[in-house]
Write an enzyme that holds these catalytic residues in place. Structure first.
Site, PDB file in Angstrom:
ATOM      1  N   CYS A 196       0.844  -1.266   0.071  1.00 20.41           N
ATOM      2  CA  CYS A 196      -0.078  -0.027  -0.054  1.00 20.41           C
ATOM      3  C   CYS A 196       0.786   1.152   0.030  1.00 20.41           C
ATOM      4  O   CYS A 196       1.738   1.580  -1.062  1.00 20.41           O
ATOM      5  CB  CYS A 196      -1.294  -0.067   1.279  1.00 20.41           C
ATOM      6  N   HIS A 199      -3.598  -5.021   0.610  1.00 24.04           N
ATOM      7  CA  HIS A 199      -3.092  -5.221   1.921  1.00 24.04           C
ATOM      8  C   HIS A 199      -3.042  -6.743   1.998  1.00 24.04           C
ATOM      9  O   HIS A 199      -4.101  -7.552   2.384  1.00 24.04           O
ATOM     10  CB  HIS A 199      -3.952  -4.874   2.796  1.00 24.04           C
ATOM     11  N   GLU A 257      -1.536  -8.722   3.797  1.00 21.42           N
ATOM     12  CA  GLU A 257      -1.190  -9.359   5.211  1.00 21.42           C
ATOM     13  C   GLU A 257      -2.777  -9.695   5.872  1.00 21.42           C
ATOM     14  O   GLU A 257      -2.597 -10.103   7.129  1.00 21.42           O
ATOM     15  CB  GLU A 257      -0.638  -8.200   6.177  1.00 21.42           C
TER      16      GLU A 257
END
Ligand code: MN
Length: 238
Positions: free
Chosen positions: A111, A215, A217
């Protein structure tokens, strides 16, 4: 064998009493641990000398998400929605990114991290996609929708990213209101949203420099995202 030491950049926040914090969501730490790496937080409150000392000990650097990069670092249009600008974080991350790209140290940008990679190497950003790219999809979903897949990303078949993901079509979350505009020379754009917004870049001449605009994660239940973190930690181990 020791695990690879993965530095993760952090944001500066405040606790409930107003005291300054170095902060990072657990999702980044968990993703690095799941991939077999040893995470360590990189603060941005010390001087360049200490920052470079820490840098020299790291096997790889994960540039995490966060607020917007200051306009002082690139040619971009001022916009009222530019927010959470942090001069300490900007200078720390831009210094680390330039060093890591120069030295061939593995880097993964997420990001804001993708935006830092571009700006640090001479690129520019759209400062508010919604007002600056005609017909753009909504890319700025609220923070409680981190696990919601909101748009696809097409990855170039002939790219290192496609090899890493094992797929050329991904469904991703989207929590960014800015995006890459003019792309810095060493970067190659290798993934787009359907509206043309840049979602994946890599540096072909670098041992491992890859950045994504979403994202991953928060999507570590997906095999392509697991492969992303694993490839990064593995590269840091070489
Ligand atoms: Mn997006």
């Amino acid at each position: 064998m020791q695990k690879s030491l993965i530095g993760i950049t952090t944001r500066n926040g405040k606790d409930a009493d107003g005291h300054p914090l170095t902060a990072l969501q657990h999702s980044y730490i968990r993703a690095v641990v799941q991939a077999g790496g040893m995470p360590i937080l990189i603060p941005s409150i010390f001087d360049e000398e200490d920052s470079l000392d820490l840098y020299s000990r790291l096997d790889g650097i994960l540039f995490s998400g966060g607020g917007d990069v200051s306009l002082e670092y690139f040619r971009g249009d001022p916009h009222p929605r530019i927010g959470e600008v942090d001069p300490n974080r900007d200078s720390t991350e831009i210094g680390l990114m330039r060093a890591a790209v120069h030295d061939g140290k593995p880097v993964l940008g997420i990001c804001r991290g993708a935006q830092v990679m571009n700006v640090a190497l001479g690129g520019t950003l759209y400062t508010h996609i919604h007002d600056q790219i005609k017909g753009a999809l909504d890319h700025a979903y609220p923070g409680d929708l981190r696990r919601v897949l909101v748009h696809p990303v097409n990855v170039n078949e002939e790219s290192r990213a496609a090899e890493i993901f094992g797929e050329t079509f991904l469904n991703v979350n989207s929590l960014h209101h800015q995006g890459l505009k003019d792309v810095a020379a060493p970067l190659r754009v290798v993934g787009h949203a359907p509206d043309g917004v840049i979602e994946v870049v890599e540096i072909p001449s670098h041992p491992y420099a890859l950045a994504v605009q979403w994202h991953p994660e928060w999507l570590t239940d997906q095999i392509p995202m697991q492969r992303l973190f694993k490839s990064f930690v593995d590269a840091a181990g070489r």
